[in-house]
Design a protein around this motif. Structure first.
Motif, PDB file in Angstrom:
ATOM      1  N   GLU A  17       0.850  -1.188   0.000  1.00  0.00           N
ATOM      2  CA  GLU A  17       0.000   0.000   0.000  1.00  0.00           C
ATOM      3  C   GLU A  17       0.888   1.241   0.000  1.00  0.00           C
ATOM      4  OE1 GLU A  17      -3.471   0.325   0.050  1.00  0.00           O
ATOM      5  OE2 GLU A  17      -3.377  -1.803  -0.467  1.00  0.00           O
ATOM      6  N   PRO A  18       0.386   2.357  -0.522  1.00  0.00           N
ATOM      7  CA  PRO A  18       1.169   3.593  -0.454  1.00  0.00           C
ATOM      8  C   PRO A  18       1.467   3.983   0.994  1.00  0.00           C
ATOM      9  CG  PRO A  18      -0.642   3.829  -1.987  1.00  0.00           C
ATOM     10  CD  PRO A  18      -0.853   2.528  -1.265  1.00  0.00           C
ATOM     11  N   VAL A  71       9.351   4.755  -2.591  1.00  0.00           N
ATOM     12  CA  VAL A  71       8.360   5.720  -3.060  1.00  0.00           C
ATOM     13  C   VAL A  71       9.012   6.458  -4.231  1.00  0.00           C
ATOM     14  CG1 VAL A  71       9.036   7.476  -1.360  1.00  0.00           C
ATOM     15  CG2 VAL A  71       6.753   7.555  -2.355  1.00  0.00           C
ATOM     16  N   LYS A 125      -0.216  10.808   0.502  1.00  0.00           N
ATOM     17  CA  LYS A 125      -1.036   9.699  -0.008  1.00  0.00           C
ATOM     18  C   LYS A 125      -2.267  10.341  -0.633  1.00  0.00           C
ATOM     19  CE  LYS A 125      -3.457   5.502   1.378  1.00  0.00           C
ATOM     20  NZ  LYS A 125      -3.753   4.592   2.495  1.00  0.00           N
ATOM     21  N   ASP A 128      -5.379   8.139  -6.833  1.00  0.00           N
ATOM     22  CA  ASP A 128      -4.833   8.058  -8.186  1.00  0.00           C
ATOM     23  C   ASP A 128      -6.003   8.162  -9.158  1.00  0.00           C
ATOM     24  OD1 ASP A 128      -3.763   7.344 -10.642  1.00  0.00           O
ATOM     25  OD2 ASP A 128      -2.497   5.759  -9.815  1.00  0.00           O
ATOM     26  N   GLN A 131      -6.014   5.616 -12.217  1.00  0.00           N
ATOM     27  CA  GLN A 131      -6.332   4.228 -11.879  1.00  0.00           C
ATOM     28  C   GLN A 131      -7.764   4.095 -11.363  1.00  0.00           C
ATOM     29  OE1 GLN A 131      -4.562   1.464 -12.400  1.00  0.00           O
ATOM     30  NE2 GLN A 131      -2.864   2.595 -13.272  1.00  0.00           N
ATOM     31  N   VAL A 139      -8.251   4.019  -5.792  1.00  0.00           N
ATOM     32  CA  VAL A 139      -6.897   3.491  -5.762  1.00  0.00           C
ATOM     33  C   VAL A 139      -6.015   4.646  -5.307  1.00  0.00           C
ATOM     34  CG1 VAL A 139      -5.027   2.502  -7.145  1.00  0.00           C
ATOM     35  CG2 VAL A 139      -7.401   1.895  -7.647  1.00  0.00           C
ATOM     36  N   TYR A 140      -5.062   4.355  -4.431  1.00  0.00           N
ATOM     37  CA  TYR A 140      -4.214   5.409  -3.883  1.00  0.00           C
ATOM     38  C   TYR A 140      -2.795   5.280  -4.398  1.00  0.00           C
ATOM     39  CZ  TYR A 140      -8.083   6.331  -0.748  1.00  0.00           C
ATOM     40  OH  TYR A 140      -9.315   6.650  -0.249  1.00  0.00           O
ATOM     41  N   ARG A 141      -2.103   6.403  -4.365  1.00  0.00           N
ATOM     42  CA  ARG A 141      -0.694   6.448  -4.744  1.00  0.00           C
ATOM     43  C   ARG A 141       0.002   7.486  -3.875  1.00  0.00           C
ATOM     44  NH1 ARG A 141      -1.960  10.097  -9.776  1.00  0.00           N
ATOM     45  NH2 ARG A 141      -1.722  12.079  -8.711  1.00  0.00           N
ATOM     46  N   ASN A 142       1.311   7.485  -3.910  1.00  0.00           N
ATOM     47  CA  ASN A 142       2.080   8.513  -3.209  1.00  0.00           C
ATOM     48  C   ASN A 142       2.508   9.588  -4.191  1.00  0.00           C
ATOM     49  OD1 ASN A 142       3.426   6.001  -1.140  1.00  0.00           O
ATOM     50  ND2 ASN A 142       2.258   7.724  -0.392  1.00  0.00           N
ATOM     51  N   ASP A 143       2.461  10.831  -3.725  1.00  0.00           N
ATOM     52  CA  ASP A 143       2.930  11.970  -4.508  1.00  0.00           C
ATOM     53  C   ASP A 143       4.030  12.672  -3.739  1.00  0.00           C
ATOM     54  OD1 ASP A 143       1.239  11.844  -6.761  1.00  0.00           O
ATOM     55  OD2 ASP A 143      -0.386  12.806  -5.652  1.00  0.00           O
TER      56      ASP A 143
END
Length: 193
Positions: A17-18, A71, A125, A128, A131, A139-143
């Protein structure tokens, strides 16, 4: 005698997970260029959460829980110019404490100057959007924004962590003459192939 006996007590299962939003002490593990199948090019900065700061109280909810996690930060070439946004790179160079006025002559030099450098980074976090639209669920992502990168509060890096982080980036030429006193010039005509 058997080849192996099952024993799962030592198995560690990774969480992909992010990372939760927060400020982390990271090392730049690798810097490399990528291209999508459609030809869009980017510079990808692969950060790794430092594992040598687990006992620092202010990092108990970040580094201590998520050390060795990766990351990524992307800098895409602009379609109009086919060049990177070097203004964003300036934040990374400043955080890496590259002296003001240093000329970096190539992308390869840029990659080398950053690899293995510690930085303090605000990781967010976020949803996304791309996605989420494709999968019809969040859906999550890191920036990591370039301006959220700053000089590390802990510039001394455990050598084992640093060596692991830069192992892929620093391959020494086994044939290099380190003394520079016995240079040998070989032309293509001298080679048998």
């Amino acid at each position: 005698m058997s080849f192996i006996t099952t024993n799962y007590k030592e198995n560690k299962h990774n969480n992909f997970e992010p990372l939760p939003t927060g400020t982390y002490e990271l090392l730049i593990n690798k810097v490399q260029e990528h291209a999508t199948p459609s030809g869009a090019e980017s510079m990808q900065i692969d950060f790794i959460v430092r594992n040598d700061l687990d006992n620092v109280p202010e990092l108990s909810e970040t580094n201590a829980k998520y050390h060795n996690r990766h990351v990524f930060m992307e800098n895409w070439k602009r379609h109009a110019t086919n060049q990177y946004d070097t203004k964003g790179f300036q934040y990374l160079l400043e955080a890496a404490q590259v002296p003001e006025g240093t000329s970096i002559d190539s992308i390869d030099d840029f990659m080398k100057v950053l690899t293995g450098k510690p930085m303090r980074v605000y990781v967010k976090k976020d949803v996304d959007d791309y996605q989420t639209e494709r999968q019809n669920k969040k859906v999550y992502r890191n920036d990591i924004a370039p301006y959220s990168v700053e000089k590390s509060k802990f510039p001394q890096v455990n050598h084992q962590q640093k060596n692991n982080a830069v192992a892929d980036a620093t391959v020494e030429d086994p044939f290099a003459d380190k003394s520079n006193s016995n240079k040998v010039n070989i032309s293509n005509d001298d080679l048998p192939f």
